[in-house]
Design an enzyme around this catalytic site. Structure first.
Site, short mmCIF file in Angstrom:
data_model
loop_
_atom_site.label_atom_id
_atom_site.label_comp_id
_atom_site.label_asym_id
_atom_site.label_seq_id
_atom_site.Cartn_x
_atom_site.Cartn_y
_atom_site.Cartn_z
N GLY A 244 54.92 72.12 48.16
CA GLY A 244 54.54 70.76 48.54
C GLY A 244 53.35 70.26 47.76
O GLY A 244 52.74 71.01 46.98
N CYS A 272 54.55 78.79 46.92
CA CYS A 272 53.63 77.77 46.42
C CYS A 272 52.68 77.25 47.50
O CYS A 272 51.82 77.99 47.94
CB CYS A 272 54.43 76.62 45.78
SG CYS A 272 53.48 75.65 44.59
N ASN A 314 54.06 75.37 39.41
CA ASN A 314 53.62 73.99 39.66
C ASN A 314 52.58 73.99 40.76
O ASN A 314 52.89 73.81 41.93
CB ASN A 314 54.80 73.10 40.05
CG ASN A 314 54.36 71.68 40.35
OD1 ASN A 314 53.29 71.26 39.93
ND2 ASN A 314 55.17 70.95 41.08
N TYR A 317 46.16 74.68 42.94
CA TYR A 317 45.31 75.46 43.84
C TYR A 317 45.80 76.91 43.89
O TYR A 317 46.96 77.20 43.60
CB TYR A 317 45.32 74.85 45.24
CG TYR A 317 44.82 73.42 45.26
CD1 TYR A 317 43.48 73.13 45.48
CD2 TYR A 317 45.69 72.36 45.03
CE1 TYR A 317 43.02 71.83 45.48
CE2 TYR A 317 45.24 71.05 45.01
CZ TYR A 317 43.90 70.79 45.24
OH TYR A 317 43.44 69.50 45.22
N HIS A 355 57.71 79.73 41.43
CA HIS A 355 58.97 79.21 41.98
C HIS A 355 60.15 80.08 41.56
O HIS A 355 60.69 79.90 40.46
CB HIS A 355 59.19 77.77 41.51
CG HIS A 355 58.36 76.77 42.23
ND1 HIS A 355 58.83 75.99 43.26
CD2 HIS A 355 57.06 76.44 42.08
CE1 HIS A 355 57.87 75.21 43.71
NE2 HIS A 355 56.77 75.46 43.02
N GLU A 357 63.14 79.94 42.44
CA GLU A 357 64.38 79.16 42.29
C GLU A 357 64.46 78.48 40.94
O GLU A 357 65.51 77.98 40.54
CB GLU A 357 64.51 78.12 43.41
CG GLU A 357 63.80 76.81 43.18
CD GLU A 357 62.29 76.90 43.23
OE1 GLU A 357 61.63 75.94 42.80
OE2 GLU A 357 61.75 77.92 43.70
#
Length: 376
Positions: A244, A272, A314, A317, A355, A357
């Site tokens: 998110g 993430c 992506n 933080y 990620h 995926e």
């Protein structure tokens, strides 16, 4: 197609003029760069980019057009994109619309004919920063004042904008290149999970279904006590926390609900932002990286077998090194040695920062979804 001028002002005082090819108007956001060589549509439609302008280091963008099947969410959440050279004529049998029309449809800005190497170096050296882009206002002082009055990315709860408002069941699996469609009826293991939508990518849901899980997607403001009750009754077997946008420290209520699940020892897997939220719920606040990690070519070392996996990233933080007091580090980023994966001590909880995926990107970490299914 005649491209109109667009004016850009960054909070470090840099003022630029380029060409606009998408939504016309004025938008603010945080500027970041992405090093992926392909998959611009998946990147744009990733909810994690809400409130951000993306500088693509790949110089040629627009070649493959866009299509409905490659959407990672219902719309574009990014404020806009920067590209060096725009290709207005797609050359791909799957294309349904050109990039310019796609951006206009989803009200996201497109900025081209600009030195993306200069922007990338500036972000790399000075970090991501707030900016404003406008096809309406060219006066630098006016743009500067408009940006000053706009909220910063860490002040906005973007989760409320990108999360689903109602629960729903996700039923199809991964993309099948032979049939040019998503697998309709993956195998079923008889195990059900709740997937908390903090800005979830559709291909994460596809991969969870592909390994045989029954997936119910729930809003970000879930009730931890209700989840625990369902788990104890055997109605669900675990929980997934999604990716998110924005600063994870703003998610105070979500962190409290996650803390309840931790104490109840509900099995959890997170990616993430979900990975960061788990750290916060355990009492270890996240911190902001210098310029973040965005791209489909980041090497990550699996500490269990010492295999290096090329991953999609992506995030701006990360979790602190001190978390190793309560968790085992399972993956490490080889670019900067930051933590990429954790398995919590004496707890059925694990998470990764990257990620698995991909979408787009390499699928060398895809096995992690099967690992989650095996643990339930």
């Amino acid at each position: 197609m005649t491209l109109k001028p667009v004016w850009i002002y960054l909070e470090n005082g840099v003022f630029l003029e380029a060409k606009s090819f998408g939504f016309e108007g004025t938008k603010t956001g945080e500027i970041v760069f992405n090093t992926s060589m392909s998959g611009y549509q998946e990147i744009l439609s990733d909810p994690s980019y809400a409130g951000q302008f993306i500088v693509f280091t790949m110089p040629e963008i627009g070649i493959v057009g866009t299509n409905d099947n490659d959407m990672e969410s219902r719309t574009i959440h990014a404020s806009g994109m920067f590209v060096r050279s725009l290709n207005l004529t797609p050359s791909n049998f799957r294309s349904q619309a050109g990039l310019s029309d796609f951006l206009k449809q989803h009200q996201s800005m497109g900025i081209c004919d600009i030195d993306t190497r200069y922007l990338t170096k500036m972000i790399r050296d000075g970090g991501p920063r707030m900016m404003i882009a406008s096809t309406e206002v060219s006066d630098v002082e006016v743009l500067k004042e408009m940006l000053r009055k706009s909220p910063r990315i860490e002040e906005v709860n973007y989760i409320e904008k990108v999360s689903t408002s109602e629960s729903y069941r996700h039923t199809h699996g991964a993309w099948n290149a032979e049939t040019q469609s998503y697998n309709a009826s993956p195998k079923r293991l008889g195990k059900k999970i709740l997937a908390v939508d903090l800005g979830i990518k559709r291909n994460i849901l596809n991969e969870l279904c592909e390994v045989g899980l029954d997936v119910e997607v729930v809003p970000h403001d879930f009730n931890g006590d209700e989840v625990i009750a369902r788990y104890k009754k055997g109605e669900i077997h675990g929980l997934f926390l999604s990716n998110g946008p924005g600063d994870p420290l703003i998610l105070k209520s979500e962190a409290q609900e996650v803390k309840k699940l931790i104490e109840a020892k509900v099995p959890i897997f997170a990616i993430c932002l979900g990975h960061q939220l788990l750290s916060i719920a355990h009492g270890y606040p996240t911190y902001k990286l210098k310029f973040g990690q965005h791209g489909g070519n980041h090497p990550v070392k699996n500490m269990a077998n010492h295999v290096v996996e090329i991953t999609t990233q992506n995030h701006n933080y990360n979790v602190p090194d001190s978390i190793c007091k309560i968790a085992k580090i399972t993956h490490v980023n080889l670019f900067d040695n930051t933590i990429e994966g954790l398995e919590y001590n004496d707890s059925p909880i694990f998470s990764v920062q990257h990620h698995p995926e991909a979408s787009s990107g390499p699928q060398e970490s895809r096995y992690i979804f099967q690992e989650f299914a095996n643990r339930l």
